[in-house]
Design a protein around this motif. Sequence first.
Motif, mmCIF file in Angstrom:
data_model
loop_
_atom_site.group_PDB
_atom_site.id
_atom_site.type_symbol
_atom_site.label_atom_id
_atom_site.label_comp_id
_atom_site.label_asym_id
_atom_site.label_seq_id
_atom_site.Cartn_x
_atom_site.Cartn_y
_atom_site.Cartn_z
ATOM 1 N N LEU A 3 53.607 -19.218 14.694
ATOM 2 C CA LEU A 3 52.775 -18.056 14.377
ATOM 3 C C LEU A 3 51.432 -18.486 13.787
ATOM 4 O O LEU A 3 50.382 -17.932 14.132
ATOM 5 C CB LEU A 3 53.494 -17.128 13.391
ATOM 6 N N GLN A 4 51.479 -19.453 12.903
ATOM 7 C CA GLN A 4 50.251 -19.929 12.283
ATOM 8 C C GLN A 4 49.308 -20.533 13.319
ATOM 9 O O GLN A 4 48.101 -20.296 13.268
ATOM 10 C CB GLN A 4 50.559 -20.952 11.190
ATOM 11 N N ARG A 5 49.858 -21.301 14.233
ATOM 12 C CA ARG A 5 49.027 -21.941 15.255
ATOM 13 C C ARG A 5 48.491 -20.938 16.263
ATOM 14 O O ARG A 5 47.300 -20.930 16.571
ATOM 15 C CB ARG A 5 49.832 -23.003 15.993
ATOM 16 N N GLU A 6 49.374 -20.120 16.807
ATOM 17 C CA GLU A 6 48.987 -19.226 17.901
ATOM 18 C C GLU A 6 48.154 -18.041 17.440
ATOM 19 O O GLU A 6 47.269 -17.594 18.159
ATOM 20 C CB GLU A 6 50.229 -18.741 18.649
ATOM 21 N N VAL A 39 55.018 -11.514 8.738
ATOM 22 C CA VAL A 39 55.391 -11.299 10.134
ATOM 23 C C VAL A 39 56.859 -11.639 10.349
ATOM 24 O O VAL A 39 57.599 -10.890 10.998
ATOM 25 C CB VAL A 39 54.484 -12.106 11.088
ATOM 26 N N LEU A 40 57.309 -12.759 9.797
ATOM 27 C CA LEU A 40 58.711 -13.139 9.953
ATOM 28 C C LEU A 40 59.640 -12.126 9.296
ATOM 29 O O LEU A 40 60.697 -11.793 9.854
ATOM 30 C CB LEU A 40 58.960 -14.536 9.383
ATOM 31 N N ASN A 62 47.692 -17.384 7.979
ATOM 32 C CA ASN A 62 47.951 -18.220 6.810
ATOM 33 C C ASN A 62 49.438 -18.100 6.468
ATOM 34 O O ASN A 62 50.138 -17.248 7.024
ATOM 35 C CB ASN A 62 47.039 -17.827 5.639
ATOM 36 N N PRO A 63 49.957 -18.943 5.576
ATOM 37 C CA PRO A 63 51.390 -18.896 5.262
ATOM 38 C C PRO A 63 51.880 -17.525 4.781
ATOM 39 O O PRO A 63 52.980 -17.097 5.130
ATOM 40 C CB PRO A 63 51.564 -19.962 4.184
ATOM 41 N N LEU A 85 54.882 -23.116 2.965
ATOM 42 C CA LEU A 85 55.918 -22.204 3.471
ATOM 43 C C LEU A 85 56.987 -21.960 2.412
ATOM 44 O O LEU A 85 57.488 -20.841 2.271
ATOM 45 C CB LEU A 85 56.541 -22.748 4.754
ATOM 46 N N VAL A 86 57.327 -22.986 1.658
ATOM 47 C CA VAL A 86 58.305 -22.826 0.575
ATOM 48 C C VAL A 86 57.709 -21.949 -0.530
ATOM 49 O O VAL A 86 58.372 -21.034 -1.035
ATOM 50 C CB VAL A 86 58.748 -24.198 0.019
ATOM 51 N N GLU A 87 56.463 -22.192 -0.884
ATOM 52 C CA GLU A 87 55.810 -21.407 -1.933
ATOM 53 C C GLU A 87 55.718 -19.928 -1.567
ATOM 54 O O GLU A 87 55.820 -19.067 -2.442
ATOM 55 C CB GLU A 87 54.404 -21.959 -2.209
#
Length: 106
Positions: free
Chosen positions: A76-79, A90-91, A83-84, A42-44
């Motif tokens: 979002l990744q789970r549901e 999306v965010l 991928n990140p 997520l940071v990358e």
Amino acid sequence: MNAPSNANAAPLVGVVLEEQIDITVDQVCALCRVERTQIVHLVEEGVIDPMQPASAVAQWRFSGEALARARRAVRLQRELELNPAAAALVLDLLDEIAALREALRR
């Protein structure tokens, strides 16, 4: 029976904890229920940023805002099985929609 008057009551003052917290990468992992590698991804991808970039991942510290954003990304990744990079997109789009709605409200 009369309700008590609040005319002389002091105003309530609140603090938004998510804006004032400072948490470690391991705490973010625990609160999001993910492995450290997922937070690193997520940071990358630029989804979240450490408060002060450090060379060692173990030294990363995050704000409450970053925690909230990480939680949304993980959800979002789970549901949606994103991928990140897709979660980051999306965010960003959701943030843009919120900003446009706010502009319309004004």
